[in-house]
Design an enzyme around this catalytic site. Sequence first.
Site, mmCIF file in Angstrom:
data_model
loop_
_atom_site.group_PDB
_atom_site.id
_atom_site.type_symbol
_atom_site.label_atom_id
_atom_site.label_comp_id
_atom_site.label_asym_id
_atom_site.label_seq_id
_atom_site.Cartn_x
_atom_site.Cartn_y
_atom_site.Cartn_z
ATOM 1 N N TYR A 54 -5.013 -6.520 9.584
ATOM 2 C CA TYR A 54 -3.986 -7.488 9.281
ATOM 3 C C TYR A 54 -3.173 -6.685 8.601
ATOM 4 O O TYR A 54 -3.299 -5.957 7.759
ATOM 5 C CB TYR A 54 -4.570 -8.544 8.160
ATOM 6 C CG TYR A 54 -3.228 -9.627 7.861
ATOM 7 C CD1 TYR A 54 -2.873 -10.446 8.608
ATOM 8 C CD2 TYR A 54 -2.729 -9.285 6.472
ATOM 9 C CE1 TYR A 54 -1.829 -11.315 8.088
ATOM 10 C CE2 TYR A 54 -1.785 -10.025 5.954
ATOM 11 C CZ TYR A 54 -1.233 -11.014 7.030
ATOM 12 O OH TYR A 54 -0.103 -11.834 6.466
ATOM 13 N N GLY A 61 1.780 -13.280 8.036
ATOM 14 C CA GLY A 61 1.721 -14.675 7.758
ATOM 15 C C GLY A 61 1.423 -15.355 9.206
ATOM 16 O O GLY A 61 0.263 -15.145 9.361
#
Length: 508
Positions: A54, A61
């Site tokens: 990530y 987001g």
Amino acid sequence: MKMIEIDGATLNIEKVKKVARDKEKVFFSEKTMEKVQKNWNALQEMLDRGDILYGVNTGIGAFGNIILSKDQGSELSKRMIRAHAAGWGNPLPEDEARACLLLRANVLARGYSGVRPKTLQMFAELLNKNIVPVIYEKGSVGTSGDLAPLAQMALVFMGEGEAFIDSKRMDAEKALKIKGLEKIELEAREGLALFNGAQTMTAIGTLAVYDAEKLLKNAQIAAALIIDSLNAVTLAFDSRLHALRPFEGQNIVAKNIRNLIDKSTVLMQKKKDTQSAYSLRCVPQVLGASRDAIGYSRKQVEIEMNSVADNPIFLTEEKTYLAGGNFHGQPVAYAMDLLGIAVSEIGNMAERRVNRLLNPALNAGLPAFLIAEGEGLNSGLMITQYTAAALVSENKILASPASVDSIPCSADQEDHVSMGTIAARKAREIIRNTEAIVGIEFMCAAQAYEFQKPARLGAGTSIAYSVIRQSIQKVKEDRIFYKDLDIMALLMRNGKIIEEVEKTIKVI
């Protein structure tokens, strides 16, 4: 000059103050840099084996499920910083902006954030050369950390955005050039690492706690000076009474008051009341509770400043990563709301003591508004209480908690936020207001004593009175009082009253 080490584990409020305000220089040890390099190497191994990470090779987001190529990682770092630098308002004061740099560096120095030593070293260069990023104070919801303000800080690393040098605002690229620094070409992951944490609220909060502790000492001395000048009933401060209710703050404040008023001959005079009003009698209970609350706020910010407040984090030995919510500002948000409430009440009670001194129906025979001659022609200190009342009223509004609010962001991916940075900014403003209120209390208390002479003040209160009188003269007729209030605020903020009193009596 002794330098302060940034190692991820040993910062405290006093060290932050020294770097942020006193501009002490910082360094990273060789051991820290080796740890950070090993963590960076582990991250590269994860990427080489094709791990999906990530914010490294994905969007962030609501775009976190979009996979990006390894080649896009560097561009992702740059673009996310630019996109997140979307704050608003006035720039943070330079001490708070410097504290942001220090606290974010301390997170990265733990060696879990996936950055290069070169990038980490840039924090030390900016601090030591006093290049201060322009960081707008509004725009953070306190989760995922302080994105907008810290992204604006991170722009400077790339030679973008703006910075201050010697309080002069300029383009960051120019600032780096003046100080002989080169911008950083960020690599994959490093963009998010620079701004995904709660360091803005913690920076503001750290300095707010430092100021609140100083304010609390001043407030105790000011309260003692009024207790002394009004010839209040001192039975309420007896150690036997307070031992029966063993709150730490209450008992410490009661002891401080006893020590400050010790040997007062004003207080040996005949009393007009069997008990004093609550604003005098209950100083230990109220200021003691504020002391305990401020102590809790200190504990929370010091835990936060030495934590891995980041997401994701990368485990060097296991060569894996963890994604979670260590950026969430809720622990600091609660602490800042509590800090604001605790300091607001310091001011609330101080204003009531000011009113008691000025009101001829309550001040035990002192002149109305503490002016002895020309009543009517002179107003005395009447309007200082108006100012104190206005500030108290404003504090009551500001003390409404920010942390009870949450507005979902990022297409509801980030569906609970802390509003901790708002809480910290409010606490800072409450402290500034309360400094003025306690300054008014000092001024009125010193004036009240003029009508108790030749009786003597106590061991500590007499020193406070002398310090005040070195800068602010007795009021004989009306004059421009805002100038006196400015002087009084300076005496409090620079610690002069505390310093002189503590040469004789330690105010704990």
